[in-house]
Design a protein around this motif. Structure first.
Motif, PDB file in Angstrom:
ATOM      1  N   ILE A 187      -5.552  10.548   1.639  1.00  0.00           N
ATOM      2  CA  ILE A 187      -4.357   9.850   1.903  1.00  0.00           C
ATOM      3  C   ILE A 187      -3.292   9.747   0.517  1.00  0.00           C
ATOM      4  CG2 ILE A 187      -5.137   8.452   3.675  1.00  0.00           C
ATOM      5  CD1 ILE A 187      -5.442   6.124   1.662  1.00  0.00           C
ATOM      6  N   SER A 188      -3.993  10.573  -0.366  1.00  0.00           N
ATOM      7  CA  SER A 188      -3.011  10.815  -1.730  1.00  0.00           C
ATOM      8  C   SER A 188      -2.979   9.501  -2.593  1.00  0.00           C
ATOM      9  CB  SER A 188      -1.553  11.553  -1.258  1.00  0.00           C
ATOM     10  OG  SER A 188      -1.658  12.542  -0.424  1.00  0.00           O
ATOM     11  N   LYS A 189      -4.028   9.026  -2.433  1.00  0.00           N
ATOM     12  CA  LYS A 189      -4.202   7.867  -3.437  1.00  0.00           C
ATOM     13  C   LYS A 189      -4.927   8.147  -4.752  1.00  0.00           C
ATOM     14  CE  LYS A 189      -1.756   5.012  -0.920  1.00  0.00           C
ATOM     15  NZ  LYS A 189      -0.566   4.536  -1.105  1.00  0.00           N
ATOM     16  N   THR A 190      -4.839   7.314  -5.816  1.00  0.00           N
ATOM     17  CA  THR A 190      -5.732   7.671  -7.313  1.00  0.00           C
ATOM     18  C   THR A 190      -6.886   6.577  -7.116  1.00  0.00           C
ATOM     19  OG1 THR A 190      -3.556   8.258  -8.130  1.00  0.00           O
ATOM     20  CG2 THR A 190      -5.549   7.726  -9.574  1.00  0.00           C
ATOM     21  N   PRO A 191      -8.062   7.250  -7.242  1.00  0.00           N
ATOM     22  CA  PRO A 191      -9.328   6.338  -6.932  1.00  0.00           C
ATOM     23  C   PRO A 191      -9.901   5.916  -8.652  1.00  0.00           C
ATOM     24  CG  PRO A 191      -9.926   8.354  -6.701  1.00  0.00           C
ATOM     25  CD  PRO A 191      -8.405   8.507  -6.895  1.00  0.00           C
ATOM     26  N   ILE A 192     -10.360   4.646  -8.797  1.00  0.00           N
ATOM     27  CA  ILE A 192     -11.065   4.450  -9.721  1.00  0.00           C
ATOM     28  C   ILE A 192     -12.400   4.225  -9.111  1.00  0.00           C
ATOM     29  CG2 ILE A 192      -9.572   3.877 -11.484  1.00  0.00           C
ATOM     30  CD1 ILE A 192     -10.154   0.848 -11.321  1.00  0.00           C
ATOM     31  N   VAL A 193     -13.364   4.042  -9.870  1.00  0.00           N
ATOM     32  CA  VAL A 193     -15.185   3.671  -9.160  1.00  0.00           C
ATOM     33  C   VAL A 193     -15.577   2.725  -9.989  1.00  0.00           C
ATOM     34  CG1 VAL A 193     -17.208   4.694  -8.513  1.00  0.00           C
ATOM     35  CG2 VAL A 193     -15.412   6.083  -8.167  1.00  0.00           C
ATOM     36  N   VAL A 239       0.770  -1.162  -0.072  1.00  0.00           N
ATOM     37  CA  VAL A 239       0.153  -0.014  -0.052  1.00  0.00           C
ATOM     38  C   VAL A 239       0.885   1.422  -0.023  1.00  0.00           C
ATOM     39  CG1 VAL A 239      -1.911   1.341   1.416  1.00  0.00           C
ATOM     40  CG2 VAL A 239      -1.785  -1.185   1.082  1.00  0.00           C
ATOM     41  N   ASP A 240       2.058   1.153   0.771  1.00  0.00           N
ATOM     42  CA  ASP A 240       3.042   2.441   0.750  1.00  0.00           C
ATOM     43  C   ASP A 240       3.196   2.822  -0.622  1.00  0.00           C
ATOM     44  OD1 ASP A 240       4.448  -0.249   1.796  1.00  0.00           O
ATOM     45  OD2 ASP A 240       5.957   1.173   0.841  1.00  0.00           O
ATOM     46  N   LYS A 241       3.339   1.718  -1.533  1.00  0.00           N
ATOM     47  CA  LYS A 241       4.103   2.153  -2.992  1.00  0.00           C
ATOM     48  C   LYS A 241       3.145   2.066  -3.911  1.00  0.00           C
ATOM     49  CE  LYS A 241       8.668   0.113  -1.956  1.00  0.00           C
ATOM     50  NZ  LYS A 241       9.500  -1.127  -2.327  1.00  0.00           N
ATOM     51  N   MET A 242       1.963   1.446  -4.002  1.00  0.00           N
ATOM     52  CA  MET A 242       0.970   1.348  -4.847  1.00  0.00           C
ATOM     53  C   MET A 242      -0.179   2.474  -4.769  1.00  0.00           C
ATOM     54  SD  MET A 242       1.581  -1.151  -6.877  1.00  0.00           S
ATOM     55  CE  MET A 242       0.381  -1.882  -7.536  1.00  0.00           C
ATOM     56  N   ALA A 243      -0.400   3.273  -5.577  1.00  0.00           N
ATOM     57  CA  ALA A 243      -1.254   4.544  -5.799  1.00  0.00           C
ATOM     58  C   ALA A 243      -2.702   4.267  -6.049  1.00  0.00           C
ATOM     59  CB  ALA A 243      -0.868   5.485  -6.829  1.00  0.00           C
ATOM     60  N   LEU A 279      -2.061   1.305 -13.505  1.00  0.00           N
ATOM     61  CA  LEU A 279      -1.578   1.337 -11.853  1.00  0.00           C
ATOM     62  C   LEU A 279      -1.862   0.101 -11.148  1.00  0.00           C
ATOM     63  CD1 LEU A 279      -2.881   4.980 -10.882  1.00  0.00           C
ATOM     64  CD2 LEU A 279      -0.737   4.384 -12.007  1.00  0.00           C
ATOM     65  N   GLY A 280      -2.830  -0.583 -11.530  1.00  0.00           N
ATOM     66  CA  GLY A 280      -3.379  -1.605 -10.651  1.00  0.00           C
ATOM     67  C   GLY A 280      -2.199  -2.905 -10.831  1.00  0.00           C
ATOM     68  N   TRP A 281      -2.195  -3.473 -12.162  1.00  0.00           N
ATOM     69  CA  TRP A 281      -1.275  -4.414 -12.061  1.00  0.00           C
ATOM     70  C   TRP A 281      -0.370  -4.616 -13.416  1.00  0.00           C
ATOM     71  CZ3 TRP A 281      -6.427  -4.390 -14.165  1.00  0.00           C
ATOM     72  CH2 TRP A 281      -6.659  -4.513 -15.291  1.00  0.00           C
ATOM     73  N   GLY A 282      -0.102  -3.235 -13.682  1.00  0.00           N
ATOM     74  CA  GLY A 282       0.999  -2.885 -14.563  1.00  0.00           C
ATOM     75  C   GLY A 282       0.794  -3.102 -16.067  1.00  0.00           C
TER      76      GLY A 282
END
Length: 710
Positions: free
Chosen positions: A484-490, A455-459, A653-656
Motif C-alpha cells: 500500500i506504499s507506506k513507510t514502515p518502522i518496526v 491515512v491517505d496523507k500520512m506515510a 514522519l509520525g509526529w513532525g
C-alpha cells in the motif's frame, strides 16, 4: 571500467545515450562527469559534428547526484566546492562547445539531470506524465550545484526561477512548457525526430547570456519594485516560513540575488560556494540520511526477515469504519486490494465508505483521476455489518475504539469466520499488542499496525511485534505495508510503543512549561521556532486534553511503577474544573471565535499565572526537542526500538519532529553526545529527573560513539 555513455553518428549529428550500467537510473557521479567531459572535448574539436542529441536508454532521462554517495563520502567545504565545480565546468563545456545540443527527454529529468538539460541549447520533452522536470534539491537541504540557480534565472526570470527552486516540485510536460522550463513537448515516439528537426534548422549554439547586451527576463513582480526590494521581501517570507533551521532556502535566494548581478561564470562560482557550505552543514546530511536513504531502505524491507517468502494481500477485512478504518480502506483499494469494511451499523459502514468517495471526487475534479478509475476503486470497497463477509480475507485490520474489551470482542468475532491463514493486525496507538493478542487463538499471527491520521496523507506505519508474534507474521505485515506504499518502522511491544510514547513527552512538556509559569505565547512560538509544525498547546486542543488524561490514568491502573507527570495538573484543571477539553469541546488553551482566527485563551494567565522571569526562547526550544530525544534513547535502550534509523524515521514522519535535525537520535548526534549528556544533566538538575540521560546514552558518549552519524 564502466562506461556511462554510448554514441552514434548519423551524418553531422551525434546521438549521445546516457546509460548507467550499474543502476536502473542515470545519476551524476565523478566517473560520468569525466566521460562527459571527454566526449564534449572531442565534439568541440570535430568540425564534422553539426549537432548533438542527448537522450537516455533508461525510462527516465536522468536524476541528480546519488544521495547515498553524498552521505557516505566525507566532504569538507573545499571537497564539495571542487565536486560542484567539476560538474559545473562540464555543463559549461556543453553550452560553449560551439555545436547546438538538444536534450531529448523521454522520462524524468530531475536535479542534476535537469541541470544537464539546462546546459543544452534546446529541450524537447515527451508528452508523458512521467516525464517530469524540476530541481528538488531544496527538499534535501541543498541547492542545485552545477548551474541550476544561474541558468534558470537567466532563462525564465528571477521570480519564476525562485518559485521553481524554492518549491522543489516536479513539473509535468505541459506545465513545464508554460513556465519555460522546456522548449517543446512532443509525443514520446517523436522526441528524437523533433530534436533532429530542430537541429536541421541550423540553430545558433550561443546561449543568450553569452551574447553581448544580455539582460534578465523580468516578471511583473520585479517590474513593480526594485530588484533589491523584491529580494528583501522574499527573504523575509523565507525567514517567516523556515526560521533559521533550514539554510538551503536562504542560500538559494542569495545565489539568485548575487549571481544574476554578475556574468554567468562568476555566478556559477557563487553557486558552488553556497553548495559547498550546505554540503558541510549537518542539516543537509540529516535530511538526506533520514528522509531519503533510511526511509528508502525501510520501504525496501530493511527490517523484513529474509528467509520468509514474499506475500501479497488480495482481500483485506477492516473492523471499524471510522476515520482511521476508512483511510486504511482507501489506501488498500487504491492498489487493487478488495476491501471488506465492517461496522456495527450499515449507516456507519456506508459513512466510512463515503470518505474515500469524497477523496476521489476531489481527484476527479482536479483531473488527477478519471471517473471510471474512481468508480472502480470504490467498487472494491464493500461496506457491511456481517462478519460472515470476512470469510477468505488474507488480513484483518482492527481499527475500533481504543478499549481492550471492545477490541477483544471484535477480534473473537472476526476470527470465528476467517481461515487459519489470515493474519490479524490491530491498529492501536497505545494498548500493548501482547495483551490484545490474548483474544486471538494464534498469537504468533497477531501483530500491530499503527497507522497515522489521515491515512491517505500520512506515510508512516508503526509495525509492533508482540511477545509471541512470529517472523513470518512480521514479514507478511511488512509486505502489506509495502503493497500500500507506506513507510514502515518496526518496534517491540511496550505501552505506547515508540511513537505514542515519545509524542506524549512533547505535549506533557508543553503543559509543564505552562505549569511553571512560562508564557503560553513563548511556549508555542518556541516550539515552532524549533521546527515543530505546531505548538504543544495548540496540538493538545486538536487531539483533546482528555486523551493524555485517559492514557495516564489507564497506565496508573495497570503499572504500579508508573510516575504521574506533574503536567497532569494542567490537563485536569482544564478539563475537570474549567470544562475546556479542546477545540471539539468548544475551546481549550485556545478560543475559536466564529468567523475569526483562533487565539490563545486570555484567561489562561488567571489559572496559570505567568512568572515574572521568563526563560530564553532557546531554553524553551531545547527542552521541547531534548525531552523527545531522551525518551527515544530510552526506547532504544529498552529494546522497544530495534534500530536507531527507525527512531529517526518515526519521529519525522509520525509526529513532525523537525526534519532539519534528521530525527530524534540524529539530533543527539548533531549536538554531539558528550555535549548532549552534559546539557541533559543540567536540565535534570533544574527541571526534574525526566531529563536524566539513560545509562546507554552515557556509555555511548563516554566511548566516543554515535547513533547514526559516522
Amino acid at each position: 571500467m564502466a562506461h556511462y555513455l554510448k554514441s552514434e553518428r548519423d551524418g553531422g549529428i551525434v546521438t549521445l545515450t546516457l546509460d548507467n550500467p550499474d543502476a536502473a537510473v542515470n545519476t551524476v557521479s565523478p566517473a560520468w562527469v569525466d566521460e562527459m567531459i571527454a566526449f564534449f572535448e572531442d565534439v568541440k574539436g570535430d568540425e564534422g559534428v553539426t549537432g548533438v542529441i542527448v537522450t537516455s536508454a533508461k525510462s527516465g532521462f536522468m536524476a541528480g547526484a546519488d544521495l547515498k554517495f553524498i552521505l557516505d563520502t566525507p566532504m569538507t567545504a573545499a571537497d564539495a566546492f571542487a565536486f560542484s565545480q567539476r560538474a559545473t565546468r562540464m555543463h559549461r563545456l556543453i553550452e560553449t562547445c560551439g555545436k547546438p545540443v538538444v536534450a531529448a527527454i523521454g522520462g524524468f529529468a530531475l536535479g542534476g539531470g535537469y541541470e544537464l538539460a539546462l546546459a543544452c541549447t534546446y529541450r524537447v520533452v515527451a508528452d508523458d506524465p512521467k516525464a517530469v522536470v524540476g530541481l528538488p534539491e531544496v527538499n534535501v537541504g541543498l541547492l542545485p550545484g552545477s548551474g541550476g540557480t544561474q541558468r534558470l534565472a537567466r532563462m525564465i526570470g528571477v521570480e519564476k526561477a525562485s518559485e521553481v527552486l524554492l518549491g522543489g516540485g516536479s513539473y509535468a510536460p505541459l506545465k513545464a512548457l508554460e513556465i519555460g522550463l522546456v522548449d517543446l513537448v512532443e509525443p514520446a515516439s517523436s522526441v528524437i525526430d523533433a530534436a533532429r528537426a530542430w537541429l536541421a534548422t541550423n540553430p545558433d549554439p550561443v546561449r543568450p547570456w553569452d551574447r553581448k547586451g544580455f539582460s534578465l527576463p523580468e516578471s511583473d513582480g520585479l517590474l513593480k519594485q526594485t530588484t533589491a526590494g523584491w529580494f528583501t521581501m522574499a527573504s523575509a517570507r523565507l525567514r517567516a516560513k523556515y526560521g533559521d533551521n533550514y539554510p538551503a532556502p536562504i542560500s538559494i535566494l542569495t545565489c539568485l540575488f548575487e549571481g544574476v548581478q554578475v556574468p554567468l561564470d562568476k555566478g556559477l562560482l557563487v553557486e558552488s560556494r553556497h553548495f559547498a557550505r550546505l554540503i558541510a552543514d549537518p542539516v543537509s546530511r540529516n535530511i538526506i540520511r533520514t528522509t531519503f536513504v533510511n526511509k528508502g531502505l525501510a520501504e525496501k524491507g530493511a527490517r523484513r526477515p529474509a528467509d520468509v517468502p514474499p506475500s501479497k494481500v488480495a482481500r483485506v477485512g477492516i473492523l471499524g469504519a471510522g476515520m482511521m478504518g476508512a483511510g486504511i480502506a482507501y489506501s488498500a483499494a487504491k492498489v487493487g486490494i478488495e476491501v471488506v469494511l465492517l461496522d456495527t451499523t450499515m449507516e456507519a459502514a456506508e459513512r466510512g465508505k463515503a470518505y474515500p468517495a469524497k477523496l476521489l471526487a476531489k481527484q476527479v475534479e482536479r483531473g488527477q483521476s478519471s471517473q471510471d478509475e474512481a468508480d472502480a476503486l470504490l467498487a472494491r470497497i464493500r461496506a457491511t455489518t456481517d462478519y460472515a463477509d470476512l470469510a477468505g480475507v488474507d488480513l484483518i485490520v482492527e481499527a475500533v475504539f481504543e478499549d481492550t474489551a471492545i477490541k477483544a470482542d471484535v477480534t473473537r468475532k472476526a476470527e470465528a469466520v476467517t481461515g487459519a491463514h489470515a493474519l490479524f493486525a490491530s491498529n492501536t496507538s497505545t494498548l500493548p499488542i501482547s495483551q490484545l493478542a490474548e483474544a486471538f487463538s494464534r498469537p504468533e499471527d497477531f501483530i500491530g499496525l499503527h497507522f497515522f491520521s489521515p491515512v491517505d496523507k500520512m506515510a508512516l506505519v508503526e509495525v509492533i511485534m508482540g511477545k509471541r508474534t512470529s517472523p513470518a507474521a512480521l514479514a507478511r505485515a511488512l509486505d502489506f505495508v509495502a503493497q500500500i506504499s507506506k513507510t514502515p518502522i518496526v518496534v517491540n511491544d511496550s505501552r505506547g510503543f515508540y511513537t505514542s510514547r515519545v509524542f506524549q513527552t512533547f505535549i506533557h512538556e508543553g503543559m509543564e512549561l505552562l505549569r511553571e509559569g512560562v508564557s503560553p505565547a513563548l511556549i508555542e512560538n518556541g516550539a515552532r521556532q524549533a521546527g515543530m509544525p505546531i505548538g504543544p498547546l495548540a496540538l493538545l486542543d486538536e487531539v483533546t486534553l482528555t486523551l493524555p488524561m485517559i492514557i495516564v490514568r489507564q497506565t496508573e491502573r495497570e503499572d504500579p511503577s508508573f510516575r504521574r507527570p506533574t503536567s497532569m495538573v494542567v490537563a485536569e484543571k482544564m478539563v475537570d474544573e474549567l470544562s475546556r477539553p479542546g477545540r471539539s469541546g468548544g475551546g481549550g488553551f485556545y478560543e475559536y471565535p466564529e468567523g475569526g482566527s483562533k487565539r490563545l485563551w486570555p484567561e489562561l494567565a488567571t489559572y496559570f499565572p505567568v512568572a515574572a522571569e521568563q526563560p530564553d526562547v532557546e531554553e524553551v526550544k531545547q527542552r521541547i526537542l531534548y525531552i523527545q530525544a531522551i525518551e527515544t534513547a530510552r526506547c532504544l535502550e529498552e529494546n522497544v526500538l530495534l534500530h536507531p534509523a527507525d527512531g529517526d524515521i518515526g519521529s519525522v514522519l509520525g509526529w513532525g519532529f523537525p526534519t532539519w535535525t534528521g530525527g530524534t537520535l540524529s539530533l543527539i548526534d548533531t549536538v554531539g553526545l558528550p555535549t548532549f549528556v552534559a546539557e541533559c544533566d543540567r536540565l535534570a538538575q533544574q527541571h526534574g529527573a525526566r531529563f536524566a540521560p539513560p545509562q546507554s546514552l552515557r556509555d555511548r558518549a563516554a566511548s566516543g560513539g554515535s547513533y547514526l552519524i559516522g
